[in-house]
Motif scaffolding. Structure first.
Motif, PDB file in Angstrom:
ATOM      1  N   ASP A  16       0.808  -1.222   0.000  1.00 13.36           N
ATOM      2  CA  ASP A  16       0.000   0.000   0.000  1.00 13.36           C
ATOM      3  C   ASP A  16       0.840   1.270   0.000  1.00 13.36           C
ATOM      4  N   ALA A  17       2.146   1.170  -0.225  1.00 13.85           N
ATOM      5  CA  ALA A  17       3.023   2.329  -0.444  1.00 13.85           C
ATOM      6  C   ALA A  17       4.337   1.796  -1.004  1.00 13.85           C
ATOM      7  N   LEU A  18       4.987   2.597  -1.860  1.00 17.73           N
ATOM      8  CA  LEU A  18       6.189   2.108  -2.542  1.00 17.73           C
ATOM      9  C   LEU A  18       7.222   3.213  -2.677  1.00 17.73           C
ATOM     10  N   LEU A  19       8.469   2.877  -2.355  1.00 18.76           N
ATOM     11  CA  LEU A  19       9.611   3.747  -2.599  1.00 18.76           C
ATOM     12  C   LEU A  19      10.569   3.014  -3.527  1.00 18.76           C
ATOM     13  N   ILE A  20      10.903   3.637  -4.662  1.00 22.97           N
ATOM     14  CA  ILE A  20      11.828   3.064  -5.638  1.00 22.97           C
ATOM     15  C   ILE A  20      13.161   3.787  -5.514  1.00 22.97           C
ATOM     16  N   VAL A  21      14.234   3.039  -5.268  1.00 15.77           N
ATOM     17  CA  VAL A  21      15.564   3.618  -5.041  1.00 15.77           C
ATOM     18  C   VAL A  21      16.515   3.141  -6.133  1.00 15.77           C
ATOM     19  N   GLY A  22      16.974   4.062  -6.973  1.00 15.24           N
ATOM     20  CA  GLY A  22      18.003   3.741  -7.950  1.00 15.24           C
ATOM     21  C   GLY A  22      17.599   2.697  -8.967  1.00 15.24           C
ATOM     22  N   ALA A  23      16.342   2.674  -9.353  1.00 10.65           N
ATOM     23  CA  ALA A  23      15.872   1.684 -10.319  1.00 10.65           C
ATOM     24  C   ALA A  23      14.898   2.337 -11.288  1.00 10.65           C
ATOM     25  N   ASN A  24      14.812   1.757 -12.469  1.00  5.71           N
ATOM     26  CA  ASN A  24      13.807   2.135 -13.447  1.00  5.71           C
ATOM     27  C   ASN A  24      13.096   0.864 -13.872  1.00  5.71           C
ATOM     28  N   PRO A  25      12.096   0.420 -13.096  1.00  3.60           N
ATOM     29  CA  PRO A  25      11.456  -0.870 -13.399  1.00  3.60           C
ATOM     30  C   PRO A  25      10.807  -0.924 -14.766  1.00  3.60           C
ATOM     31  N   ILE A  83      11.881  -0.837  -3.220  1.00  8.72           N
ATOM     32  CA  ILE A  83      12.586  -1.526  -4.306  1.00  8.72           C
ATOM     33  C   ILE A  83      13.914  -0.812  -4.529  1.00  8.72           C
ATOM     34  N   VAL A  84      15.011  -1.546  -4.396  1.00  8.10           N
ATOM     35  CA  VAL A  84      16.346  -0.996  -4.608  1.00  8.10           C
ATOM     36  C   VAL A  84      16.919  -1.584  -5.891  1.00  8.10           C
ATOM     37  N   GLY A  85      17.336  -0.732  -6.810  1.00  9.37           N
ATOM     38  CA  GLY A  85      17.909  -1.192  -8.062  1.00  9.37           C
ATOM     39  C   GLY A  85      19.289  -1.782  -7.872  1.00  9.37           C
ATOM     40  N   GLY A  86      19.605  -2.789  -8.669  1.00  7.50           N
ATOM     41  CA  GLY A  86      20.905  -3.437  -8.547  1.00  7.50           C
ATOM     42  C   GLY A  86      22.061  -2.491  -8.802  1.00  7.50           C
ATOM     43  N   ASN A  87      21.875  -1.503  -9.677  1.00  6.32           N
ATOM     44  CA  ASN A  87      22.957  -0.578  -9.997  1.00  6.32           C
ATOM     45  C   ASN A  87      23.290   0.327  -8.816  1.00  6.32           C
ATOM     46  N   ALA A  88      22.294   0.621  -7.973  1.00  8.39           N
ATOM     47  CA  ALA A  88      22.553   1.452  -6.796  1.00  8.39           C
ATOM     48  C   ALA A  88      23.452   0.743  -5.794  1.00  8.39           C
ATOM     49  N   PHE A 143      11.213  -5.414   1.698  1.00  8.01           N
ATOM     50  CA  PHE A 143      12.505  -4.987   1.146  1.00  8.01           C
ATOM     51  C   PHE A 143      12.827  -5.830  -0.075  1.00  8.01           C
ATOM     52  N   ASN A 144      13.067  -5.157  -1.204  1.00 11.22           N
ATOM     53  CA  ASN A 144      13.254  -5.870  -2.462  1.00 11.22           C
ATOM     54  C   ASN A 144      14.441  -5.323  -3.232  1.00 11.22           C
ATOM     55  N   VAL A 145      15.227  -6.233  -3.797  1.00 13.89           N
ATOM     56  CA  VAL A 145      16.308  -5.862  -4.714  1.00 13.89           C
ATOM     57  C   VAL A 145      15.867  -6.250  -6.121  1.00 13.89           C
ATOM     58  N   LEU A 146      15.934  -5.299  -7.044  1.00 13.26           N
ATOM     59  CA  LEU A 146      15.515  -5.548  -8.424  1.00 13.26           C
ATOM     60  C   LEU A 146      16.753  -5.763  -9.295  1.00 13.26           C
ATOM     61  N   HIS A 147      16.973  -7.007  -9.693  1.00 11.56           N
ATOM     62  CA  HIS A 147      18.096  -7.334 -10.567  1.00 11.56           C
ATOM     63  C   HIS A 147      17.686  -7.175 -12.025  1.00 11.56           C
ATOM     64  N   THR A 148      18.682  -7.052 -12.892  1.00 11.71           N
ATOM     65  CA  THR A 148      18.425  -7.037 -14.326  1.00 11.71           C
ATOM     66  C   THR A 148      18.982  -8.274 -15.012  1.00 11.71           C
TER      67      THR A 148
END
Length: 695
Positions: A375-384, A452-457, A487-492
């Motif tokens: 019910d809330a989202l923060l995206i850190v260093g990612a472009n999903p 969501i934390v981007g892998g590049n960050a 807590f989520n890490v988004l890999h590419t």
């Protein structure tokens, strides 16, 4: 639940069901063209007409009427609907007759032939003649880009494509203009579509109005061998079907998987297949006098043995690329360790993720389907949108449901839904409340907040500090709690989670990928790592599929099988192990990667203890029993508190950027694709025009 009778059979269905869904739940088949379970209701085609007992003396559109709209019988009996009465039969025949008034007799040359809903339903519900003799209407074809071909005279105005682009893809690129006989589906200004999900309108179109431009006139569906497998263009692990004719891949289509990709795939996944044919490595090569020459397998192995025999174990290393399967990395790891080396790394981007920190530190712990519970989202260093397009569509669907604030730290990109931009880097991450107190309160007050934390960050010198800062925030706002891990890490990279799981990282003080790439080892085994620059000096053995950057740097090239040419296991971003099937065979003398390492180990005198893929998998499953099924096993979140408490310096002033610079050219297969090159050129031109317009 509501009781309803379908063709005299009483059933119970949920209150929110339409009559079409209720009829199908009762075992009745209801034809439709415009209705789709994942799109809004339009009620255009009228093919789904049924008879409602006690209703008006005319057929009703079952897709636009809900079970709650029905009245019970005079004595409280369950409401009744019928799908097989003479009234319904006559109504459907009339609708089909109308739909075919202007439809051209293109079936012999139409790419939809054999898979066409209009063909099937005309046979099942239509009549063998028409009362109309007027000239058919003709519509000019529209150019909407290099991926989707239009033959708009065939269009029946179901508007599925319009609703998909608006609701799922998040950009209103298609629409219906005109009225009556002049109505047309168009891009308004006849510009190319820009969505990275646009290819899905091909599957949605029930006729041959929208077809695949690269696949046009290539094959008929009954000629093709269909193989179910897994996509590796990103880390989502979408379920796909690869259609082959002989040794060639002819097209790639999505498979329905509610837990991952529903029934969508990205354009890169769908149209990259022509890259599997071009610039392929089909024989071994050896570099002599600065030039690569073709060689036999024994010659190539002999050259490797001559170099390895004179090299100390600690001067040997291996880097795994983004498309490698678990079995390939396992075999390479066993080989390198048998040579006395701990120099292993699957993180060619320099990510600071470490399996020693626990699986929860590098997984998408919420799970892809779990996005709908947040019910809330923060995206850190990612472009999903570009790093995981199908996952981004899931985020957009949750956003459309409302009460879902989304904020971004990093690039202020257009994600196809409303976002609040907080800042560019670590300073903002360390003080979210200072950037936007309102969003911080919303994130902290949410029952199930998600980060969501981007892998590049997490790559570079400050990667460990960014991970710690993100976890401190996650604990602060309650994103990691009993029953919920947000807590989520988004890999590419499709290989990343599997590589971390099996420990394909530096062992006992071994060197990282960055250290090996700058001359830290004398012999380097490169398993398809084409996104890293390898300095001169090392003897590089490249095991890969295409003549890309890695092959250009290699001293010995060993041709391998692409993801459609082998059976392999890939672990997706949420930790789900999935096995892909072999749809074709590798070209020429190319072999499966694990088999190459098994044969090479025998030449080097370090024979690996497996002779088949099954034996290799038994080794893997013994250490990772969760790989035996495709279920998601929740990782232990208690380890995250220890990482957050380390307090590592994240580096003031650090800014975040997406790891995907060009969505269409992220791996060797995509870079070998003519279609992807055309899409990349078009996207670059559109970006340049947008920048110029903004200035």
């Amino acid at each position: 639940m509501t009781k309803i009778k379908v063709n005299n059979n009483e059933i119970e269905v949920p209150d929110h069901f339409t009559l079409l869904q209720a009829a199908e739940a009762g075992g009745a088949e209801v034809p439709r063209f415009c209705f789709h379970e994942r799109l809004s209701i339009a009620g255009n085609c009228r093919m789904c007409l049924i008879e409602v007992k006690g209703g008006p003396p005319k057929p009703a559109a079952s897709c636009a009427m809900g079970v709650k709209d029905l009245r019970p019988g005079p004595n409280g009996e369950a409401p009744e609907i019928f799908t097989d009465t003479p009234m319904v039969k006559k109504a459907r025949e009339g609708v089909m007759e109308f739909l075919l008034i202007n439809h051209p007799l293109d079936c012999p040359i139409c790419d939809q032939g054999g898979e066409c809903d209009l063909q099937d339903q005309a046979m099942a519900y239509g009549v063998s003649s028409s009362r109309y003799r007027e000239n058919k209407r003709a519509v000019e074809d529209k150019y909407i880009g290099p991926l989707v071909k239009t033959i708009m005279t065939r269009c029946i105005h179901c508007t599925r494509c319009v609703r998909f682009t608006t609701e799922v893809a998040g950009i209103s690129e298609l629409g219906l203009v005109g009225r009556g006989e002049d109505a047309e589906i168009t891009t308004y200004l006849e510009q190319a579509m820009t969505s990275e999900l646009q290819g899905n309108v091909i599957d949605l179109c029930p006729v041959g109005a929208l077809t695949s431009r690269p696949y046009a006139f290539q094959a008929r569906p009954w000629e093709l061998t269909k193989t179910e497998t897994i996509d590796v263009m990103d880390a989502v692990g979408s379920s796909i079907r690869v259609d082959t004719r002989g040794r060639e891949v002819m097209r790639i289509l999505p498979r329905t998987n509610e837990a991952i990709n529903e029934e969508w795939i990205s354009d890169k996944t769908r149209f990259v297949w022509d890259g599997l044919r071009t610039q392929r490595l089909d024989k071994p090569y050896i570099r002599e006098n600065g030039r690569l020459r073709p060689a036999s397998w024994p010659e190539a192995f002999a050259a490797i043995k001559a170099k390895v025999d004179g090299t100390a174990g600690e001067r040997i290393g291996a880097i795994a690329g983004d498309l490698a399967a678990v079995e390939d990395m396992w075999a390479l790891k066993r080989l390198v360790q048998s040579l006395g080396s701990g120099n292993l790394d699957c993180r060619q981007d320099g990510s600071k993720l470490d399996p020693a920190d626990g699986r929860a530190s590098y997984l998408f712990n919420t799970s892809i389907a779990g996005i709908e519970d947040a019910d809330a989202l923060l995206i850190v260093g990612a472009n999903p949108r570009f790093e995981a397009s199908v996952l981004n569509a899931r985020i957009r669907r949750r956003w459309r449901q409302g009460n879902f604030p989304v904020a971004v730290i990093g690039e202020n990109a257009n994600l196809r839904y409303e976002t609040l931009y907080l800042g560019a880097g670590i300073d903002t991450l360390s003080d979210v409340a200072g950037s936007s107190r309102q969003f911080y309160d919303a994130l902290k007050g949410a029952a199930k907040p998600m980060i969501i934390v981007g892998g590049n960050a997490l790559s570079g010198e400050n990667g460990a500090g960014v991970l710690g800062a993100a976890l401190r925030l996650a604990h602060d706002v309650g994103a990691v709690a009993d029953g919920w891990n947000g807590f989520n890490v988004l890999h590419t990279a499709a290989s990343r989670v599997g590589g971390l799981d099996i420990g394909f990282v530096p062992q006992d003080g071994g060197k990282t990928a960055a250290e090996m790439a700058v001359g830290g080892v004398d012999v380097l085994f490169n398993l398809g790592a084409d996104e890293i620059e390898i300095a001169a000096g090392s003897f590089v053995v490249y095991v890969g599929t295409h003549g890309d950057k890695g092959a250009h740097r290699a001293d010995v090239i060993l041709p391998a099988a692409a993801y459609t040419e082998k059976s392999g296991t890939w672990v997706n971003v949420e930790g789900r192990a999935q096995t892909g099937g072999r749809a074709a065979f590798p070209p020429g003398d190319a072999k499966e990667d694990w088999a190459i390492f098994r044969a090479l180990s025998a030449v080097l005198g370090k024979t690996l203890p497996f002779d088949s893929l099954g034996a290799l998998r038994r080794e893997v499953y013994a250490e990772h029993p969760n790989y035996r099924s495709d279920a998601v096993v929740a990782a232990d979140a208690s380890v995250l508190r220890g990482i957050a408490d380390r307090g590592a310096d994240a580096g003031k002033g650090t800014t975040f950027a997406s790891s995907v610079a060009d969505f269409y050219l992220t791996n060797p297969i995509a870079r070998a694709s003519k279609v992807m090159a055309e899409c990349s050129k078009l996207a670059s031109r559109e970006h340049l025009e947008a920048v110029e317009a903004a200035e």
